[in-house]
Design an enzyme around this catalytic site. Structure first.
Site, PDB file in Angstrom:
ATOM      1  N   GLY A 139       6.759  10.783   5.081  1.00  5.56           N
ATOM      2  CA  GLY A 139       7.147  12.126   4.455  1.00  5.56           C
ATOM      3  C   GLY A 139       6.664  13.332   5.178  1.00  5.56           C
ATOM      4  O   GLY A 139       7.428  14.395   5.200  1.00  5.56           O
ATOM      5  N   HIS A 140       5.316  13.472   5.308  1.00  4.53           N
ATOM      6  CA  HIS A 140       4.711  14.365   5.800  1.00  4.53           C
ATOM      7  C   HIS A 140       5.356  14.645   7.450  1.00  4.53           C
ATOM      8  O   HIS A 140       5.594  15.885   7.779  1.00  4.53           O
ATOM      9  CB  HIS A 140       3.202  14.301   5.877  1.00  4.53           C
ATOM     10  CG  HIS A 140       2.440  14.149   4.985  1.00  4.53           C
ATOM     11  ND1 HIS A 140       1.780  12.810   4.365  1.00  4.53           N
ATOM     12  CD2 HIS A 140       1.905  14.809   3.709  1.00  4.53           C
ATOM     13  CE1 HIS A 140       1.342  13.028   3.334  1.00  4.53           C
ATOM     14  NE2 HIS A 140       1.528  14.078   3.093  1.00  4.53           N
ATOM     15  N   GLY A 178       8.005  19.212   0.373  1.00  2.00           N
ATOM     16  CA  GLY A 178       8.810  18.133   0.268  1.00  2.00           C
ATOM     17  C   GLY A 178       9.227  18.220  -1.226  1.00  2.00           C
ATOM     18  O   GLY A 178       8.630  18.430  -2.301  1.00  2.00           O
ATOM     19  N   MET A 223       7.421   7.778  -0.631  1.00  2.82           N
ATOM     20  CA  MET A 223       6.372   7.793   0.079  1.00  2.82           C
ATOM     21  C   MET A 223       5.125   8.695  -0.585  1.00  2.82           C
ATOM     22  O   MET A 223       5.595   9.577  -0.904  1.00  2.82           O
ATOM     23  CB  MET A 223       6.477   7.803   1.634  1.00  2.82           C
ATOM     24  CG  MET A 223       7.271   7.220   2.203  1.00  2.82           C
ATOM     25  SD  MET A 223       7.368   7.306   4.064  1.00  2.82           S
ATOM     26  CE  MET A 223       8.419   5.958   4.505  1.00  2.82           C
ATOM     27  N   ARG A 258      -1.080   8.115  -2.262  1.00  3.95           N
ATOM     28  CA  ARG A 258      -1.426   7.638  -3.578  1.00  3.95           C
ATOM     29  C   ARG A 258      -0.925   6.038  -3.687  1.00  3.95           C
ATOM     30  O   ARG A 258      -1.482   5.238  -4.263  1.00  3.95           O
ATOM     31  CB  ARG A 258      -1.227   8.324  -4.807  1.00  3.95           C
ATOM     32  CG  ARG A 258      -1.988   9.606  -4.921  1.00  3.95           C
ATOM     33  CD  ARG A 258      -1.990  10.178  -6.340  1.00  3.95           C
ATOM     34  NE  ARG A 258      -3.107  10.983  -6.520  1.00  3.95           N
ATOM     35  CZ  ARG A 258      -2.742  12.422  -6.302  1.00  3.95           C
ATOM     36  NH1 ARG A 258      -1.534  12.902  -6.062  1.00  3.95           N
ATOM     37  NH2 ARG A 258      -3.668  13.318  -6.622  1.00  3.95           N
TER      38      ARG A 258
HETATM   39  P1  AMP Z   1       0.379  16.103   0.066  1.00  2.00           P
HETATM   40  O1  AMP Z   1      -0.246  15.811   1.220  1.00  2.00           O
HETATM   41  O2  AMP Z   1       0.862  15.160  -0.984  1.00  2.00           O
HETATM   42  O3  AMP Z   1      -0.209  17.340  -0.864  1.00  2.00           O
HETATM   43  O4  AMP Z   1       1.896  16.540   0.410  1.00  2.00           O
HETATM   44  C1  AMP Z   1       1.972  17.644   1.743  1.00  2.00           C
HETATM   45  C2  AMP Z   1       3.465  17.686   1.712  1.00  2.00           C
HETATM   46  O5  AMP Z   1       4.340  16.676   2.144  1.00  2.00           O
HETATM   47  C3  AMP Z   1       3.954  18.474   0.379  1.00  2.00           C
HETATM   48  O6  AMP Z   1       4.972  19.590   0.476  1.00  2.00           O
HETATM   49  C4  AMP Z   1       4.868  17.230  -0.336  1.00  2.00           C
HETATM   50  O7  AMP Z   1       5.865  17.585  -0.933  1.00  2.00           O
HETATM   51  C5  AMP Z   1       5.267  16.684   1.158  1.00  2.00           C
HETATM   52  N1  AMP Z   1       5.626  15.319   0.883  1.00  2.00           N
HETATM   53  C6  AMP Z   1       4.766  14.160   0.354  1.00  2.00           C
HETATM   54  N2  AMP Z   1       5.408  13.171   0.355  1.00  2.00           N
HETATM   55  C7  AMP Z   1       6.459  13.215   0.757  1.00  2.00           C
HETATM   56  C8  AMP Z   1       7.723  12.377   0.917  1.00  2.00           C
HETATM   57  N3  AMP Z   1       7.772  11.246   0.135  1.00  2.00           N
HETATM   58  N4  AMP Z   1       8.900  12.722   1.329  1.00  2.00           N
HETATM   59  C9  AMP Z   1       9.109  14.162   1.375  1.00  2.00           C
HETATM   60  N5  AMP Z   1       7.880  15.141   1.459  1.00  2.00           N
HETATM   61  C10 AMP Z   1       6.865  14.602   1.248  1.00  2.00           C
END
Ligand code: AMP
Length: 277
Positions: A33-34, A144, A181, A184
């Site tokens: 996702g990232h 995301g 994804m 967690r």
């Molecule tokens: P996080 O590390 O969880 O703070 O996420 C960082 C960025 O990645 C945020 O913009 C999230 O929305 C995006 N993100 C996390 N998981 C996904 C996913 N499965 N699909 C798309 N973007 C994601």
């Protein structure tokens, strides 16, 4: 790929990068996702910057800040493979030095859904993202759809505070069985992992009902709740069918809707969403 920690190193490295600059803030423990954010940024920008920072101020006192998974060497190796130019890994002391007391509070749109369940969460998110935007100065910032309310909050904050950048939203990356994804997901036991796709199944069931013509929002919330109720390991915290702009719960769907939910599977709190119309 360059990796920096201090603000002065970041500013020096940033000054060397050709524009336009694409930026993706993350909390690390990176997954596909990232990386999808990074690939999109790479396609649209001359330079790509990532930040990796587990932001303490967006976690509640009973939440998983200390347990949140971290693996910087693996993250850096992944970012290298997609051609990221610069990675900023600030410490809490850099972003929140002693005496820190300035916060960014986005009002109405942070009240429902995640904001209702996680008091103070979006104050932490908006504050850290504003600080990251100030430090990096990107032309485009990538987020995301997985975190739908976060996207709405960042858009509002960027517009209200006149950040000269474009917020770009990327689709939710999913496992083959539909589970969104998330860093967690690593908390899930094998049995819980088998149960976790129920969130996406519930969203899809409501979407199918909408496609057949259902426009009553409560009927769609009930469709989702029934699917979740059939999975003994799932404990829903909220199930929502809301206006995609205001995030207020709908009675009747007229101009599309955001279906969203937070569900505990064991001790792990999972979120997912789908946009209708
Ligand atoms: P996080 O590390 O969880 O703070 O996420 C960082 C960025 O990645 C945020 O913009 C999230 O929305 C995006 N993100 C996390 N998981 C996904 C996913 N499965 N699909 C798309 N973007 C994601």
């Amino acid at each position: 790929m360059k990796t920096v920690t201090s603000l002065s190193e970041l500013r020096a490295a940033r000054a060397e990068l050709p524009a336009p600059i694409g930026f993706a803030p993350t909390m690390g423990y990176l997954h596909e996702g990232h990386l999808s954010l990074g690939r999109r940024a790479k396609a649209e920008c001359a330079s790509v910057v990532f930040s990796i920072f587990v932001n303490p101020t967006q976690f509640g006192p009973t939440e998983d800040f200390n347990a949140y998974p971290r693996n910087l060497p693996a993250d850096l190796a992944l970012l290298e493979t997609i051609g990221v130019d610069l990675v900023w890994t600030p410490t809490p002391a850099i972003l929140y030095p002693p005496g820190f007391q300035t916060w960014v509070t986005v009002e109405e749109i942070t009240q429902p859904l995640e904001g209702g369940m996680r008091p103070g969460h979006f104050r932490g998110v908006a504050t850290v993202v504003a600080k990251l935007f100030n430090a990096v100065g990107p032309d485009k910032a990538y987020f995301g759809q997985k975190d739908a309310q976060q996207v709405a909050v960042i858009r509002q904050m960027a517009s209200d505070l006149n950040f000269p950048l474009e917020v770009v939203i990327c689709p939710t990356a999913r496992e083959p069985d539909g589970l969104a994804m998330s860093s967690r997901n690593t908390y899930l036991t094998p049995e819980q992992r088998r149960a976790a796709p129920v969130l996406f199944q519930a969203l899809q069931a409501a979407q199918a009902s909408y496609t057949r013509g259902e426009r009553d929002a409560e009927a769609l919330r009930q469709v989702m709740s029934r699917v979740l109720a059939a999975e003994p390991l799932a404990r829903p915290q909220y199930v929502s069918c809301a206006d995609p702009l205001t995030l207020q719960e709908l009675q009747t769907i007229e101009r599309g809707a955001l279906l969203s939910m937070a569900v505990f599977v064991g001790k792990t709190r999972l979120i997912d969403n789908l946009v209708l119309g």
